[in-house]
Enzyme design. Sequence first.
Site, mmCIF file in Angstrom:
data_model
loop_
_atom_site.group_PDB
_atom_site.id
_atom_site.type_symbol
_atom_site.label_atom_id
_atom_site.label_comp_id
_atom_site.label_asym_id
_atom_site.label_seq_id
_atom_site.Cartn_x
_atom_site.Cartn_y
_atom_site.Cartn_z
ATOM 1 N N THR A 1 0.841 -1.201 0.000
ATOM 2 C CA THR A 1 0.000 0.000 0.000
ATOM 3 C C THR A 1 0.876 1.251 0.000
ATOM 4 O O THR A 1 1.952 1.257 0.614
ATOM 5 C CB THR A 1 -0.873 0.013 1.269
ATOM 6 O OG1 THR A 1 -1.704 -1.158 1.255
ATOM 7 C CG2 THR A 1 -1.775 1.249 1.335
ATOM 8 N N GLY A 2 0.400 2.307 -0.655
ATOM 9 C CA GLY A 2 1.102 3.596 -0.593
ATOM 10 C C GLY A 2 1.389 4.157 -1.975
ATOM 11 O O GLY A 2 1.063 3.548 -2.997
ATOM 12 N N SER A 3 2.020 5.327 -1.988
ATOM 13 C CA SER A 3 2.246 6.007 -3.270
ATOM 14 C C SER A 3 3.287 5.275 -4.121
ATOM 15 O O SER A 3 3.184 5.258 -5.351
ATOM 16 C CB SER A 3 2.674 7.456 -3.016
ATOM 17 O OG SER A 3 3.817 7.494 -2.182
ATOM 18 N N GLY B 1 6.134 -0.750 -0.066
ATOM 19 C CA GLY B 1 6.981 0.384 0.283
ATOM 20 C C GLY B 1 7.348 0.366 1.752
ATOM 21 O O GLY B 1 7.077 -0.601 2.468
ATOM 22 N N LYS C 1 6.920 0.660 8.924
ATOM 23 C CA LYS C 1 5.829 0.760 7.960
ATOM 24 C C LYS C 1 4.549 1.175 8.681
ATOM 25 O O LYS C 1 4.475 1.136 9.892
ATOM 26 C CB LYS C 1 5.605 -0.591 7.271
ATOM 27 C CG LYS C 1 6.753 -0.966 6.341
ATOM 28 C CD LYS C 1 6.499 -2.223 5.532
ATOM 29 C CE LYS C 1 5.128 -2.282 4.929
ATOM 30 N NZ LYS C 1 4.751 -1.108 4.094
ATOM 31 N N GLU D 1 -0.448 -5.610 5.816
ATOM 32 C CA GLU D 1 0.885 -5.670 5.182
ATOM 33 C C GLU D 1 1.751 -6.718 5.873
ATOM 34 O O GLU D 1 2.462 -7.486 5.228
ATOM 35 C CB GLU D 1 1.554 -4.295 5.246
ATOM 36 C CG GLU D 1 0.865 -3.267 4.360
ATOM 37 C CD GLU D 1 1.397 -1.854 4.507
ATOM 38 O OE1 GLU D 1 1.138 -1.043 3.604
ATOM 39 O OE2 GLU D 1 2.057 -1.544 5.503
ATOM 40 N N LYS E 1 14.460 7.115 2.309
ATOM 41 C CA LYS E 1 13.924 6.209 3.333
ATOM 42 C C LYS E 1 15.006 5.393 4.035
ATOM 43 O O LYS E 1 14.741 4.763 5.058
ATOM 44 C CB LYS E 1 12.893 5.257 2.710
ATOM 45 C CG LYS E 1 11.735 5.935 1.962
ATOM 46 C CD LYS E 1 10.771 6.600 2.894
ATOM 47 C CE LYS E 1 9.577 7.232 2.217
ATOM 48 N NZ LYS E 1 8.561 6.322 1.717
HETATM 49 C C1 5RP Z 1 1.430 1.976 4.313
HETATM 50 C C2 5RP Z 1 2.899 1.807 4.278
HETATM 51 C C3 5RP Z 1 3.633 2.392 3.128
HETATM 52 O O1 5RP Z 1 4.372 1.387 2.518
HETATM 53 C C4 5RP Z 1 4.556 3.459 3.618
HETATM 54 O O2 5RP Z 1 3.800 4.426 4.349
HETATM 55 C C5 5RP Z 1 5.297 4.145 2.480
HETATM 56 O O3 5RP Z 1 4.404 4.915 1.738
HETATM 57 P P1 5RP Z 1 4.825 5.698 0.429
HETATM 58 O O4 5RP Z 1 5.169 4.680 -0.609
HETATM 59 O O5 5RP Z 1 3.597 6.498 0.086
HETATM 60 O O6 5RP Z 1 6.009 6.587 0.765
HETATM 61 O O7 5RP Z 1 3.499 1.209 5.136
HETATM 62 O O8 5RP Z 1 0.868 1.469 5.492
#
Ligand code: 5RP
Length: 217
Positions: free
Chosen positions: A27-29, A81, A93, A102, A120
């Site tokens: 999940t996430g961008s 991610g 995460k 996740e 990161k």
């Molecule tokens: C969601 C997560 C995402 O993987 C994490 O927040 C990274 O997000 P992004 O890819 O938007 O930077 O753990 O629960």
Amino acid sequence: MNQDAMKKQAAEAALAYVEGGVVGVGTGSTVNHFIDALATIKGRIEGAVSSSEASTERLKGHGIPVLDLNSAGELSIYVDGADESNERLQLIKGGGGALTREKIVAAASRQFVCIADESKLVKVLGRFPLPVEVIPMARSYVARELVRLGGTPIWREGFVTDNGNLILDVQHLEIADPLQFEQRINNLAGVVTVGIFALRPADVLILGTPNGAKTIK
Ligand code: 5RP
């Protein structure tokens, strides 16, 4: 190169690890870029197991079948991610609040490929506030225990997880021993999931950088 372009670069590099079958999707961008890339090879996979309602919607929008983990069995790969990774590929995460599903999908997968932009990667986990999913009635109790462990928990007000629970974001931590800290927080009554992924870290970390995708194993 901006941060989003680095996320996209890492996400596209992860396609090389997909060998067909059922793919676990986080999940996430950054994962949104991965889902878009996965759509270009959707004829080569059976489908996906998703870690959130948001990813499910995006996968379905691309016509990628979304399967129930209970019928999919062990997955060969999980792509997700992270908010932070150290060099041992232990992660924080849950910035998007999807940490419980996740962690389940990561645990059920043979290989965990983590995708992120280079910002990161950190020496010590904890600058990013650590998400902890809690049963609603345990919120204050767990917050008090987290203070005893040295953190400053902040209730993510107005946010409810896909599982109907709450999130505490714990600031001011310096997590020197992620394995031990994960187990300690896991053992608090009322904690559903802590956003440290050290018992099951990533196997591969792909970082988008201005000089191309960098892989750490
Ligand atoms: C969601 C997560 C995402 O993987 C994490 O927040 C990274 O997000 P992004 O890819 O938007 O930077 O753990 O629960």
